[in-house]
Motif scaffolding. Sequence first.
Motif, PDB file in Angstrom:
ATOM      1  N   ASN A   1       0.816  -1.222   0.000  1.00  0.00           N
ATOM      2  CA  ASN A   1       0.000   0.000   0.000  1.00  0.00           C
ATOM      3  C   ASN A   1       0.846   1.266   0.000  1.00  0.00           C
ATOM      4  O   ASN A   1       0.484   2.280  -0.606  1.00  0.00           O
ATOM      5  CB  ASN A   1      -0.926   0.018   1.219  1.00  0.00           C
ATOM      6  N   SER A   2       1.979   1.238   0.699  1.00  0.00           N
ATOM      7  CA  SER A   2       2.828   2.427   0.795  1.00  0.00           C
ATOM      8  C   SER A   2       3.320   2.875  -0.576  1.00  0.00           C
ATOM      9  O   SER A   2       3.356   4.075  -0.874  1.00  0.00           O
ATOM     10  CB  SER A   2       4.013   2.144   1.711  1.00  0.00           C
ATOM     11  N   THR A   3       3.696   1.915  -1.410  1.00  0.00           N
ATOM     12  CA  THR A   3       4.163   2.245  -2.751  1.00  0.00           C
ATOM     13  C   THR A   3       3.060   2.904  -3.573  1.00  0.00           C
ATOM     14  O   THR A   3       3.292   3.892  -4.280  1.00  0.00           O
ATOM     15  CB  THR A   3       4.656   0.976  -3.470  1.00  0.00           C
ATOM     16  N   ILE A   4       1.849   2.381  -3.466  1.00  0.00           N
ATOM     17  CA  ILE A   4       0.717   2.967  -4.196  1.00  0.00           C
ATOM     18  C   ILE A   4       0.467   4.396  -3.731  1.00  0.00           C
ATOM     19  O   ILE A   4       0.214   5.295  -4.534  1.00  0.00           O
ATOM     20  CB  ILE A   4      -0.541   2.102  -4.000  1.00  0.00           C
ATOM     21  N   CYS A   5       0.552   4.624  -2.419  1.00  0.00           N
ATOM     22  CA  CYS A   5       0.337   5.980  -1.879  1.00  0.00           C
ATOM     23  C   CYS A   5       1.388   6.954  -2.376  1.00  0.00           C
ATOM     24  O   CYS A   5       1.075   8.092  -2.734  1.00  0.00           O
ATOM     25  CB  CYS A   5       0.339   5.931  -0.350  1.00  0.00           C
ATOM     26  N   ILE A   6       2.637   6.527  -2.406  1.00  0.00           N
ATOM     27  CA  ILE A   6       3.721   7.407  -2.874  1.00  0.00           C
ATOM     28  C   ILE A   6       3.531   7.769  -4.341  1.00  0.00           C
ATOM     29  O   ILE A   6       3.770   8.909  -4.759  1.00  0.00           O
ATOM     30  CB  ILE A   6       5.085   6.718  -2.665  1.00  0.00           C
ATOM     31  N   ILE A   7       3.090   6.807  -5.149  1.00  0.00           N
ATOM     32  CA  ILE A   7       2.902   7.046  -6.580  1.00  0.00           C
ATOM     33  C   ILE A   7       1.729   7.982  -6.838  1.00  0.00           C
ATOM     34  O   ILE A   7       1.787   8.872  -7.692  1.00  0.00           O
ATOM     35  CB  ILE A   7       2.695   5.712  -7.322  1.00  0.00           C
TER      36      ILE A   7
END
Length: 282
Positions: A212-218
């Motif tokens: 989820n963190s990667t999706i939020c950063i993108i």
Amino acid sequence: MGELTFFLGLQVQQKKDGIFISQDKYVDEILKKFGFIEAKTVSTPIENQKPLLKDEDGEEVNVHMYRSMIGSLMYLTSSRPDIMFAVCACARYQVNPKVSHLYAIKRIFRYLKGQPKLAIWYLKDSSFDLVAYTDSDYARASLDRKSTTGGCQFLGCRLISWQCKKQTVVANSTKSEYVAASSCCGQVLWIQNQLLDYGYNFMHTKIFIDNNSTICIIKNPVFHSKTKHIEIRHHFIRDCNEKKLIQMVKIHTDKNITDLLTKAFDVSRFQYLIASIGMLNF
């Protein structure tokens, strides 16, 4: 010229409902070359309980034979993604291989002895949507604690591309997943451009990831200040997301089939992943 049966080292077996792509003749050749015709078989190409170590005190083996075995297996990965992670893991010890590393290589050959006709199955009647999966095996490399990037791309249920590579820097969990997603995005863009030549315009391609963190950063500019330590070359994925070239989608870890390219598993999980990417015995 007749029906296509052999192309650039790949065997093509055409059925009414699809096509098998394999290298079973090449498997027989390398099994004979390295003396594994009578070897006992194993169910997985790499042990999941004993990671490969540098083993500085171990007994040395013939470097030329070890590299020859690695080279033969690397050529086979063009149609056998099931052995790609194991081969890449063993390839890291080509400079000074030990007995433990040779044993790991031999295990891959013993696995091939038991699965010589495993092939990629391309079903004729299925959807024609471009989708991708990405994952990162966080800090699993025993030598330097670097992560392994994995990615695979599908047209419908047909596997058309896959990648496995150890990252160049040590990263925390979120960064390793972000770098893996960026790498997968680059491959997706290349496939999109290739398919444009055939009249197929794939926009908003779904990339499945279990972080989820990667999706939020993108997606969220608020988090961009927390990614200053990540190399600039990886940030093009944000631009691709804004232009709707890709779409990041959360998926449960158990359903992320890219695990096959980043980790070692027990028999049941390994067989599930093989079936999920579309590999069958013909």
